[in-house]
Design a protein around this motif. Structure first.
Motif, PDB file in Angstrom:
ATOM      1  N   THR A  62       0.692   4.062  -2.998  1.00 63.15           N
ATOM      2  CA  THR A  62       0.299   5.441  -2.722  1.00 63.15           C
ATOM      3  C   THR A  62       1.426   6.415  -3.028  1.00 63.15           C
ATOM      4  O   THR A  62       1.195   7.496  -3.589  1.00 63.15           O
ATOM      5  CB  THR A  62      -0.136   5.588  -1.264  1.00 63.15           C
ATOM      6  OG1 THR A  62       0.901   5.098  -0.391  1.00 63.15           O
ATOM      7  CG2 THR A  62      -1.411   4.811  -0.995  1.00 63.15           C
ATOM      8  N   GLU A  63       2.659   6.047  -2.677  1.00 55.96           N
ATOM      9  CA  GLU A  63       3.790   6.934  -2.958  1.00 55.96           C
ATOM     10  C   GLU A  63       4.019   7.069  -4.459  1.00 55.96           C
ATOM     11  O   GLU A  63       4.344   8.157  -4.955  1.00 55.96           O
ATOM     12  CB  GLU A  63       5.043   6.405  -2.272  1.00 55.96           C
ATOM     13  CG  GLU A  63       6.226   7.353  -2.319  1.00 55.96           C
ATOM     14  CD  GLU A  63       5.981   8.619  -1.531  1.00 55.96           C
ATOM     15  OE1 GLU A  63       6.618   9.643  -1.854  1.00 55.96           O
ATOM     16  OE2 GLU A  63       5.150   8.590  -0.602  1.00 55.96           O
ATOM     17  N   THR A 105      -3.831   1.442   6.991  1.00 52.87           N
ATOM     18  CA  THR A 105      -2.905   0.972   8.023  1.00 52.87           C
ATOM     19  C   THR A 105      -3.639   0.660   9.321  1.00 52.87           C
ATOM     20  O   THR A 105      -3.398  -0.382   9.956  1.00 52.87           O
ATOM     21  CB  THR A 105      -1.815   2.031   8.280  1.00 52.87           C
ATOM     22  OG1 THR A 105      -1.092   2.265   7.068  1.00 52.87           O
ATOM     23  CG2 THR A 105      -0.854   1.568   9.364  1.00 52.87           C
ATOM     24  N   ARG A 131      -3.914   5.979   3.051  1.00 53.95           N
ATOM     25  CA  ARG A 131      -2.888   5.057   3.551  1.00 53.95           C
ATOM     26  C   ARG A 131      -2.994   4.881   5.060  1.00 53.95           C
ATOM     27  O   ARG A 131      -2.870   3.764   5.583  1.00 53.95           O
ATOM     28  CB  ARG A 131      -1.510   5.587   3.170  1.00 53.95           C
ATOM     29  CG  ARG A 131      -0.349   4.761   3.723  1.00 53.95           C
ATOM     30  CD  ARG A 131       0.980   5.391   3.337  1.00 53.95           C
ATOM     31  NE  ARG A 131       2.098   4.732   4.003  1.00 53.95           N
ATOM     32  CZ  ARG A 131       3.366   5.097   3.861  1.00 53.95           C
ATOM     33  NH1 ARG A 131       3.671   6.114   3.047  1.00 53.95           N
ATOM     34  NH2 ARG A 131       4.322   4.470   4.505  1.00 53.95           N
ATOM     35  N   ARG A 132      -3.238   5.968   5.783  1.00 54.48           N
ATOM     36  CA  ARG A 132      -3.360   5.862   7.235  1.00 54.48           C
ATOM     37  C   ARG A 132      -4.592   5.060   7.636  1.00 54.48           C
ATOM     38  O   ARG A 132      -4.548   4.282   8.602  1.00 54.48           O
ATOM     39  CB  ARG A 132      -3.402   7.261   7.853  1.00 54.48           C
ATOM     40  CG  ARG A 132      -2.086   8.024   7.723  1.00 54.48           C
ATOM     41  CD  ARG A 132      -2.166   9.380   8.406  1.00 54.48           C
ATOM     42  NE  ARG A 132      -0.943  10.141   8.213  1.00 54.48           N
ATOM     43  CZ  ARG A 132       0.139  10.038   8.981  1.00 54.48           C
ATOM     44  NH1 ARG A 132       0.134   9.182   9.988  1.00 54.48           N
ATOM     45  NH2 ARG A 132       1.208  10.772   8.751  1.00 54.48           N
ATOM     46  N   VAL A 183       0.835  -1.204   0.000  1.00 55.58           N
ATOM     47  CA  VAL A 183       0.000   0.000   0.000  1.00 55.58           C
ATOM     48  C   VAL A 183       0.869   1.254   0.000  1.00 55.58           C
ATOM     49  O   VAL A 183       0.591   2.222  -0.727  1.00 55.58           O
ATOM     50  CB  VAL A 183      -0.946  -0.016   1.216  1.00 55.58           C
ATOM     51  CG1 VAL A 183      -1.646   1.328   1.371  1.00 55.58           C
ATOM     52  CG2 VAL A 183      -1.981  -1.125   1.070  1.00 55.58           C
ATOM     53  N   ALA A 184       1.940   1.250   0.805  1.00 55.80           N
ATOM     54  CA  ALA A 184       2.832   2.409   0.841  1.00 55.80           C
ATOM     55  C   ALA A 184       3.489   2.638  -0.517  1.00 55.80           C
ATOM     56  O   ALA A 184       3.621   3.784  -0.976  1.00 55.80           O
ATOM     57  CB  ALA A 184       3.898   2.203   1.917  1.00 55.80           C
ATOM     58  N   THR A 214      -2.413  10.215   1.466  1.00 54.71           N
ATOM     59  CA  THR A 214      -1.854  10.039   2.805  1.00 54.71           C
ATOM     60  C   THR A 214      -2.908   9.572   3.785  1.00 54.71           C
ATOM     61  O   THR A 214      -2.679   8.650   4.591  1.00 54.71           O
ATOM     62  CB  THR A 214      -1.229  11.357   3.295  1.00 54.71           C
ATOM     63  OG1 THR A 214      -0.179  11.748   2.398  1.00 54.71           O
ATOM     64  CG2 THR A 214      -0.648  11.199   4.696  1.00 54.71           C
TER      65      THR A 214
END
Length: 345
Positions: free
Chosen positions: A102-103, A134, A130-131, A98-99, A127
């Protein structure tokens, strides 16, 4: 001897094979990253090598565990810990993927977008997404690990039995947290404020440095960091200097004597503005905006590309105009007139 050798071969072989497969996938990512330099995804996915290796190890051990000929009591314990490792490694791997995604999306949009504000909006949304992912993955993983223990199953059953009462209590207790959560989603997708925006909150000017699902961090000009709940931005007014573009108009107010030569002051202002690197060439003007019995109020309005340039331009204009008036028109500066009276003896 065979009872000891078989488990060693299974577990040792699983470690070696998982390492080799993970290394092969990592080399593939390196090759793809070299062939496609336009996207950082393949390089970012390499950060998931260790959780991927752990997942492979658990799957290999589970597949060949029967070959170890371990007793059934050992099988239950090993299965439990293999499941725990699999859940933790899978959650770790998912978060790495996922990181990376998204990045990659944020970098790709930032490189292609002509409007920096829209790029900041996309980064803010990614962002927060993603949070949220998470948080969800972490909660599910922790719950799955706890359910592997019999004591936790009994605890979970009792919790479910009183879910109605607990739900009401939790809803009341988490009202503020849930409010911040929905406020964070509203900020991300409502385009009210974005990472990198310059805002004025409670009289403080700063740049939005971080946005989470519950709080927002503002970096002030003097390098202080103000942490505020995101619900503040949905309930109270604030200034967003970056919305609609970074260009800004600022003013310099001068309180001068009635004898001030406004035409000469306007000409000097034009000279200073046009010579300044901070001026963006859009607009400037000098007007008399008010009078008092002793002074006149002169407003100098100028434009700049960013708030930082505008601040520098305003300060330099104020300083240079006062210096020019003091040197060439000292009578234009306001003063205190008084009459000295001699004391009678």
């Amino acid at each position: 001897m065979e009872n000891v050798l078989r488990p060693v071969i299974v577990f040792g072989g699983a470690i070696v094979l998982s390492y080799v497969l993970a290394w092969a996938v990592d080399r593939l990512m390196v090759r793809l990253d070299t062939r496609h330099p336009e996207t950082p995804m393949w390089g970012l996915l390499r950060s998931g090598r260790f959780p991927f290796q752990a997942v492979l190890f658990v799957l290999l051990v589970s597949s060949f565990f029967d070959s170890t000929h371990l007793a059934k009591d050992h099988r239950a314990g090993v299965d439990r810990w293999l499941t725990i490792v699999l859940v933790a490694a899978s959650a770790w791997l998912i978060l790495r993927i996922v990181a990376a995604i998204t990045e990659t999306l944020a970098n790709r949009y930032a490189g292609a977008a002509l409007d920096p504000a829209r790029g900041r909006r996309v980064r803010t949304q990614l962002t927060l997404i993603r949070r949220l992912i998470t948080a969800v993955v972490t909660v599910i993983a922790v719950a799955a690990v706890l359910l592997q223990f019999p004591g936790m199953k009994t605890f979970g059953t009792s919790m479910l039995a009183s879910a109605g009462v607990l739900g009401i209590v939790a809803g009341i207790a988490a009202q503020s947290t849930l409010g911040n959560l929905f406020a964070g989603l509203s900020i991300a997708f409502g385009d009210m404020v974005r990472i990198g925006d310059e805002v004025v909150v409670e009289g403080e000017l700063g740049t939005v440095e971080e946005i989470t699902v519950s709080y927002l961090v503002i970096l002030t000009w003097d390098e202080r960091r103000i942490t505020m709940p995101v619900s503040y931005f949905t309930n109270k007014p604030f200034e967003n200097w970056s919305r609609g573009g970074p260009q800004m108009t600022g003013t310099v107010y001068l309180h001068l004597d009635h004898s001030t030569p406004v035409a000469e002051l306007r000409a000097k202002t034009e000279e200073l503005v046009r010579a300044s690197d901070e001026w963006d060439g859009r607009n400037w003007n000098v007007v008399v905006t008010g009078t008092t019995p002793t002074t006149v109020e002169v407003r100098v309005a100028v434009t700049a590309r960013t708030s930082g340039d505008l601040w520098t331009l305003r300060c330099s204009l104020r300083e240079d105009l006062i210096a020019w008036l003091r040197a060439y028109h000292p009578d234009s500066l306001p003063g205190i007139r008084y009459i000295q009276q001699e004391k009678s003896i």
